[in-house]
Design an enzyme around this catalytic site. Structure first.
Site, PDB file in Angstrom:
ATOM      1  N   HIS A 138     -15.104 -24.394-110.589  1.00 41.83           N
ATOM      2  CA  HIS A 138     -15.668 -23.260-109.860  1.00 41.83           C
ATOM      3  C   HIS A 138     -17.176 -23.126-110.066  1.00 41.83           C
ATOM      4  O   HIS A 138     -17.850 -22.427-109.311  1.00 41.83           O
ATOM      5  CB  HIS A 138     -14.949 -21.950-110.228  1.00 41.83           C
ATOM      6  N   ASP A 168      -9.156 -26.441-112.486  1.00 43.54           N
ATOM      7  CA  ASP A 168     -10.508 -25.879-112.531  1.00 43.54           C
ATOM      8  C   ASP A 168     -11.421 -26.673-113.457  1.00 43.54           C
ATOM      9  O   ASP A 168     -12.178 -26.098-114.233  1.00 43.54           O
ATOM     10  CB  ASP A 168     -10.466 -24.400-112.943  1.00 43.54           C
ATOM     11  N   GLY A 240     -21.562 -17.143-116.928  1.00 47.80           N
ATOM     12  CA  GLY A 240     -22.464 -18.224-117.313  1.00 47.80           C
ATOM     13  C   GLY A 240     -21.902 -19.071-118.428  1.00 47.80           C
ATOM     14  O   GLY A 240     -22.350 -20.195-118.657  1.00 47.80           O
ATOM     15  N   ASN A 241     -20.899 -18.542-119.150  1.00 47.71           N
ATOM     16  CA  ASN A 241     -20.215 -19.327-120.186  1.00 47.71           C
ATOM     17  C   ASN A 241     -19.240 -20.341-119.588  1.00 47.71           C
ATOM     18  O   ASN A 241     -18.791 -21.255-120.278  1.00 47.71           O
ATOM     19  CB  ASN A 241     -19.432 -18.420-121.133  1.00 47.71           C
ATOM     20  N   SER A 242     -18.879 -20.157-118.316  1.00 46.16           N
ATOM     21  CA  SER A 242     -17.890 -21.034-117.700  1.00 46.16           C
ATOM     22  C   SER A 242     -18.284 -22.499-117.840  1.00 46.16           C
ATOM     23  O   SER A 242     -19.396 -22.890-117.492  1.00 46.16           O
ATOM     24  CB  SER A 242     -17.739 -20.700-116.215  1.00 46.16           C
ATOM     25  N   GLY A 298       8.889 -30.828-105.181  1.00 46.93           N
ATOM     26  CA  GLY A 298       9.266 -30.205-103.913  1.00 46.93           C
ATOM     27  C   GLY A 298      10.206 -29.026-104.016  1.00 46.93           C
ATOM     28  O   GLY A 298      11.141 -28.921-103.220  1.00 46.93           O
ATOM     29  N   VAL A 299       9.974 -28.139-104.980  1.00 48.24           N
ATOM     30  CA  VAL A 299      10.778 -26.921-105.068  1.00 48.24           C
ATOM     31  C   VAL A 299       9.861 -25.712-105.160  1.00 48.24           C
ATOM     32  O   VAL A 299       8.755 -25.794-105.695  1.00 48.24           O
ATOM     33  CB  VAL A 299      11.733 -26.918-106.291  1.00 48.24           C
TER      34      VAL A 299
END
Length: 517
Positions: A138, A168, A240-242, A298-299
């Site tokens: 992100h 992410d 900003g820590n991301s 596929g469930v």
């Protein structure tokens, strides 16, 4: 004169008596604790004593921060051009189109929007001397250009090697003549609640900021996606820590700071980090292939509620039922080929107990496509076994379930539990936007205060199954409900389509009927 002094400063003999009295009083106080008789129960139950035996003074984090911050970078992202405009009478104050700001009044025409670049700040860290950097997806999403600023102030252009929106995570690459200092990824399986951790990053553009705290919890699900299994920490994490590292006392990265839970918008002591084992796997694949392939069977599944456990006759422990209830099975999917059906409850995958829906999603996504894995499930109160060959997660998950298994067609009349049912005809399909591939029984009306209404069933819902069976007629729904009631079930599980999503709903029978012992 001496008598006056005696009143404020006792003689030695009197002082001795007072001091001795104090000693006696303390001794008596200690004796008063003895009725608890702690010694009789053994030292193994004295948790305070165990803590004292293992006590070590908290060390300074200075060496850790001094060395580790050299591998942490500030990530500067210029996004693809944003369109902004100006409100009349507000000078050059920008407002973003599409955001929920008030509409200008009195609706005079605004000047045409102009294009301006937008900058985002984040964090990252080197995992290799060759210049590979881990950060969050992100942070670099929709990036036009990416730069990183090193510990020594040097600014370098960065290339996005690959991103993985599901976890992410993203990997960047920078180059220079001399190698880069880097941090080692630790083993997140060795992380335990209570241990010290340090977060280093670029909050609010303040580079090389370090904060400390402890691991608050493990395996946190925060509703951020199928791959939620975060490390929770109270080390302050801010905007900003991301993408920055969460380090243990040995300087190993045990997580990547990713999210905060914050009513105020700042750090409220609840931060979340992606475990390092996930980071290690994803980063290796991004560096090698530029993308990540996640497992898929596929469930569509949902959590087993206590009422649903009663309806499906599942065993519970402390009122909690384990497993993931299969609501839909995509046609021609790995699960379909393995014989799994809607209404099955998956309880174990690869010798790992499935305690929740999140567990199943995590296990499958971590599996490699082409791998065959054993699956244990419950169908009609019986334990069954199969094996599933893991497939590749498709890009468009919605299209996969548009033709998922359900069933056929229906007449109409009134049923039990406050339901009024009718046939799903072409007119109702068109009105509700229901595909011709979907069949079942239409809920035409729900009696107020009835068991069905209390369970959340609404007019316009489509019943596609009862318990593990599919339904084709109103009479079949009535029959299945009667059978569930006659065998003493406390509730019946209806599989319904609500807002184009298939879910199970447990509808209790009136008077709280219980299963006979």
């Amino acid at each position: 004169m001496r008598g006056w002094l005696d009143r404020i400063r006792p003689r030695k003999a009197a002082l001795t008596v007072v001091v001795a009295g104090a000693v006696v009083a303390v001794t008596a106080a200690v004796v008063l604790v003895s009725p608890y008789d702690t010694a009789a129960h053994g030292a193994s139950l004295d948790l305070t004593k165990r803590v004292e035996q293992n006590f070590k003074p908290i060390p300074s984090f200075t060496p850790l921060v001094r060395d580790a911050k050299r591998a942490v970078v500030s990530v500067i992202v210029h996004l693809k051009v944003q369109r902004i405009g100006y409100r009349e009478g507000e000078g050059s104050q920008p407002f973003f189109f599409g955001l929920p700001f008030p509409v200008p009044f009195p609706f005079h025409a605004s000047p045409p929007p102009r294009e301006v670049p937008t900058k985002v700040l984040g964090s990252g860290f080197f995992i290799s001397p060759k210049g590979y950097i881990v950060t969050n997806n992100h942070v670099v999403k929709n990036a036009r250009t990416v730069y990183v600023r090193l510990d020594d102030g040097q600014k370098l252009g960065a290339r996005i090697v690959g991103t993985d929106p599901y976890t992410d995570l993203a990997v960047l690459k920078v180059t220079r003549r001399k190698p880069f200092p880097f941090l080692k990824l630790g083993n997140s399986r060795h992380v335990h609640p209570g241990q010290w951790v340090v977060a280093i990053g670029n909050p609010f553009g303040l580079a090389e900021s370090a904060t400390a705290g402890i691991v608050s919890a493990l395996g946190r699900y925060i509703g951020d996606g199928e791959h939620d299994r975060f490390i929770q920490t109270d080390a302050p994490i801010n905007k900003g820590n991301s993408g920055g590292p969460l380090l243990n006392e040995q300087g190993e990265v045990i997580g990547v700071d990713t999210a905060i839970l914050s009513p105020s918008g700042g750090s409220d002591g609840i931060g979340f980090a992606i475990p390092s084992n996930t980071v290690n796997r994803i980063a290796r694949e991004l560096i090698r292939f530029g993308h990540v392939v996640h497992g898929f069977i596929g469930v569509e599944v949902q959590q087993v509620s206590p009422a649903m456990a009663e309806a499906l006759d599942l065993k519970t422990s402390g009122g909690h039922a384990y497993g993931a209830l299969v609501a839909m099975v995509a046609r021609k999917s790995p699960a379909s080929h393995a014989g799994l059906k809607a209404g099955d409850v998956i309880i174990r995958v690869e010798n790992t107990l499935v305690t929740s829906v999140n567990d199943l999603s995590w296990i499958i996504s971590e599996a490699k496509p082409g791998e065959r894995i054993p699956v244990t499930y419950i169908r009609n109160a019986r334990t069954e076994h199969t094996s599933v060959i893991i497939g590749k997660m498709p890009k468009n998950m919605n299209s996969v379930f548009q033709n998922a298994t359900m069933s056929a067609k229906t007449p109409g009349r009134k049923a039990a539990l406050g339901l009024t049912l009718s046939r799903l005809n072409p007119y109702s399909r068109e009105k509700l936007g229901v595909s011709s591939t979907i069949s079942g029984v239409l809920v035409a009306a729900v009696t107020p205060h009835s068991p069905a209404e209390k369970a959340g069933v609404q007019p316009g819902d489509i019943i596609v199954g009862v318990d593990s069976s599919v339904v084709r007629r109103v009479s079949q729904v009535e029959k299945d409900i009667r059978e569930a009631k006659s065998r003493g079930a406390a509730a019946v599980a209806l599989r319904i389509m609500h807002d184009n999503q298939i879910i199970f709903v447990a509808v209790r029978f009136p008077h709280g009927l219980k299963r006979p012992d």
